[in-house]
Enzyme design. Sequence first.
Site, PDB file in Angstrom:
ATOM      1  N   GLY A  78      -3.763 -21.627  -5.657  1.00 30.11           N
ATOM      2  CA  GLY A  78      -3.514 -22.289  -6.938  1.00 30.11           C
ATOM      3  C   GLY A  78      -3.520 -23.779  -6.696  1.00 30.11           C
ATOM      4  O   GLY A  78      -4.500 -24.319  -6.180  1.00 30.11           O
ATOM      5  N   GLU A  79      -2.449 -24.430  -7.015  1.00 29.19           N
ATOM      6  CA  GLU A  79      -2.349 -25.876  -6.800  1.00 29.19           C
ATOM      7  C   GLU A  79      -0.983 -26.150  -6.176  1.00 29.19           C
ATOM      8  O   GLU A  79       0.048 -25.975  -6.824  1.00 29.19           O
ATOM      9  CB  GLU A  79      -2.556 -26.600  -8.130  1.00 29.19           C
ATOM     10  CG  GLU A  79      -2.330 -28.076  -8.075  1.00 29.19           C
ATOM     11  CD  GLU A  79      -3.056 -28.763  -6.916  1.00 29.19           C
ATOM     12  OE1 GLU A  79      -4.287 -28.607  -6.785  1.00 29.19           O
ATOM     13  OE2 GLU A  79      -2.385 -29.443  -6.110  1.00 29.19           O
ATOM     14  N   SER A  80      -1.004 -26.601  -4.929  1.00 27.18           N
ATOM     15  CA  SER A  80       0.259 -26.726  -4.191  1.00 27.18           C
ATOM     16  C   SER A  80       1.209 -27.742  -4.811  1.00 27.18           C
ATOM     17  O   SER A  80       2.432 -27.550  -4.760  1.00 27.18           O
ATOM     18  CB  SER A  80      -0.027 -27.085  -2.734  1.00 27.18           C
ATOM     19  OG  SER A  80      -0.750 -28.298  -2.641  1.00 27.18           O
ATOM     20  N   CYS A 110      -4.684 -20.452   0.810  1.00 28.22           N
ATOM     21  CA  CYS A 110      -5.103 -21.742   0.260  1.00 28.22           C
ATOM     22  C   CYS A 110      -3.903 -22.615  -0.115  1.00 28.22           C
ATOM     23  O   CYS A 110      -3.253 -23.145   0.785  1.00 28.22           O
ATOM     24  CB  CYS A 110      -6.082 -21.530  -0.895  1.00 28.22           C
ATOM     25  SG  CYS A 110      -7.097 -22.986  -1.210  1.00 28.22           S
ATOM     26  N   ARG A 139      -4.925 -31.275   2.555  1.00 22.37           N
ATOM     27  CA  ARG A 139      -5.335 -30.760   1.235  1.00 22.37           C
ATOM     28  C   ARG A 139      -6.767 -31.195   0.925  1.00 22.37           C
ATOM     29  O   ARG A 139      -7.189 -32.280   1.308  1.00 22.37           O
ATOM     30  CB  ARG A 139      -4.443 -31.312   0.129  1.00 22.37           C
ATOM     31  CG  ARG A 139      -3.058 -30.709   0.083  1.00 22.37           C
ATOM     32  CD  ARG A 139      -2.254 -31.328  -1.050  1.00 22.37           C
ATOM     33  NE  ARG A 139      -2.804 -31.019  -2.357  1.00 22.37           N
ATOM     34  CZ  ARG A 139      -2.988 -31.908  -3.321  1.00 22.37           C
ATOM     35  NH1 ARG A 139      -2.706 -33.184  -3.139  1.00 22.37           N
ATOM     36  NH2 ARG A 139      -3.484 -31.526  -4.474  1.00 22.37           N
ATOM     37  N   ILE A 168     -11.976 -22.674  -2.142  1.00 26.00           N
ATOM     38  CA  ILE A 168     -11.954 -23.413  -3.416  1.00 26.00           C
ATOM     39  C   ILE A 168     -11.042 -24.628  -3.246  1.00 26.00           C
ATOM     40  O   ILE A 168      -9.825 -24.480  -3.156  1.00 26.00           O
ATOM     41  CB  ILE A 168     -11.431 -22.525  -4.568  1.00 26.00           C
ATOM     42  CG1 ILE A 168     -12.241 -21.221  -4.671  1.00 26.00           C
ATOM     43  CG2 ILE A 168     -11.468 -23.288  -5.898  1.00 26.00           C
ATOM     44  CD1 ILE A 168     -11.628 -20.170  -5.583  1.00 26.00           C
ATOM     45  N   ARG A 169     -11.647 -25.807  -3.172  1.00 22.11           N
ATOM     46  CA  ARG A 169     -10.855 -27.025  -2.900  1.00 22.11           C
ATOM     47  C   ARG A 169      -9.820 -26.740  -1.811  1.00 22.11           C
ATOM     48  O   ARG A 169      -8.632 -27.011  -1.932  1.00 22.11           O
ATOM     49  CB  ARG A 169     -10.174 -27.530  -4.171  1.00 22.11           C
ATOM     50  CG  ARG A 169     -11.142 -28.121  -5.179  1.00 22.11           C
ATOM     51  CD  ARG A 169     -10.474 -28.474  -6.487  1.00 22.11           C
ATOM     52  NE  ARG A 169      -9.981 -27.289  -7.181  1.00 22.11           N
ATOM     53  CZ  ARG A 169     -10.764 -26.416  -7.801  1.00 22.11           C
ATOM     54  NH1 ARG A 169     -12.070 -26.602  -7.855  1.00 22.11           N
ATOM     55  NH2 ARG A 169     -10.255 -25.363  -8.387  1.00 22.11           N
ATOM     56  N   HIS A 209      -9.501 -17.193   0.261  1.00 21.42           N
ATOM     57  CA  HIS A 209      -8.835 -16.293  -0.679  1.00 21.42           C
ATOM     58  C   HIS A 209      -9.321 -14.854  -0.528  1.00 21.42           C
ATOM     59  O   HIS A 209     -10.142 -14.415  -1.336  1.00 21.42           O
ATOM     60  CB  HIS A 209      -9.169 -16.712  -2.118  1.00 21.42           C
ATOM     61  CG  HIS A 209      -8.704 -18.065  -2.524  1.00 21.42           C
ATOM     62  ND1 HIS A 209      -7.480 -18.296  -3.094  1.00 21.42           N
ATOM     63  CD2 HIS A 209      -9.308 -19.280  -2.454  1.00 21.42           C
ATOM     64  CE1 HIS A 209      -7.338 -19.574  -3.374  1.00 21.42           C
ATOM     65  NE2 HIS A 209      -8.436 -20.199  -2.980  1.00 21.42           N
ATOM     66  N   GLU A 211      -7.904 -12.370  -1.497  1.00 22.98           N
ATOM     67  CA  GLU A 211      -7.482 -11.657  -2.710  1.00 22.98           C
ATOM     68  C   GLU A 211      -8.541 -11.705  -3.800  1.00 22.98           C
ATOM     69  O   GLU A 211      -8.503 -10.927  -4.743  1.00 22.98           O
ATOM     70  CB  GLU A 211      -6.147 -12.227  -3.225  1.00 22.98           C
ATOM     71  CG  GLU A 211      -6.196 -13.618  -3.872  1.00 22.98           C
ATOM     72  CD  GLU A 211      -6.178 -14.777  -2.853  1.00 22.98           C
ATOM     73  OE1 GLU A 211      -6.323 -14.509  -1.640  1.00 22.98           O
ATOM     74  OE2 GLU A 211      -6.028 -15.932  -3.292  1.00 22.98           O
TER      75      GLU A 211
END
Length: 230
Positions: A78-80, A110, A139, A168-169, A209, A211
Amino acid sequence: MTGQTAGQGAERPADVSPAATRDDRGDGVTGELTIGVLALQGDVREHLRALVECGVRARSVRRPEELDEVDALIIPGGESTTISKLAIEFGLADPIRKRIGEGMPAYGSCAGMIMLAAEVLDGRPDQESFAGIGMAVRRNAFGRQVDSFEAPVRLDGIDGPAFHAVFIRAPWVERVDRDVQVIGTIEAGPAAGRIVAVRQGNLLATAFHPELTGDLRVHRLFVELVRATR
Ligand code: GLN
């Protein structure tokens, strides 16, 4: 950069809302273990689904009481910076750090890898991590030109073909302490040799990922290591 989450594509919701995961506990599955997925932001449902497919009880965790009920925790992609902010707001940051310090197994993909890092490079100044793994993680390390990409990655300790790893990023791991085991690196291309999977005791992290691709081998490895701790 913020506001983008893992799995945020045309076919996926931007986020997994609490309501969407409330009942996703692995109905009908009578595993002896309960593994939680930190459900503040990110690709929570995909991890819950992978756990259920591995035959364990899975539950989303967004309150400290829910953390008390799980044997182990997955921190999703997601976004840390958002996960950090919400973990503090929801009163989960300290309890999670405490459980990890006491030996609770955890797996992060991630953003989850970033949350498990002792040191975050290129993080926001107010960003906190749950620490745990003795590593420095950068990051968005692969840069804007290759925001998202796929690459084959083989993981030590996991048999079979290379993972079809989706980045992804994604972060990469820039330094590891001596007791951290590097289990996966990028094999070819400009980022060849970059560390993208590590293990330290009960803690596991991947920059990609699993998942999202339906390959359950990392989740199975995690379930095995959770079982081994009991
Ligand atoms: N760039 C994100 C972060 O800093 C991680 C992206 C992801 O989880 N796919 O948290």
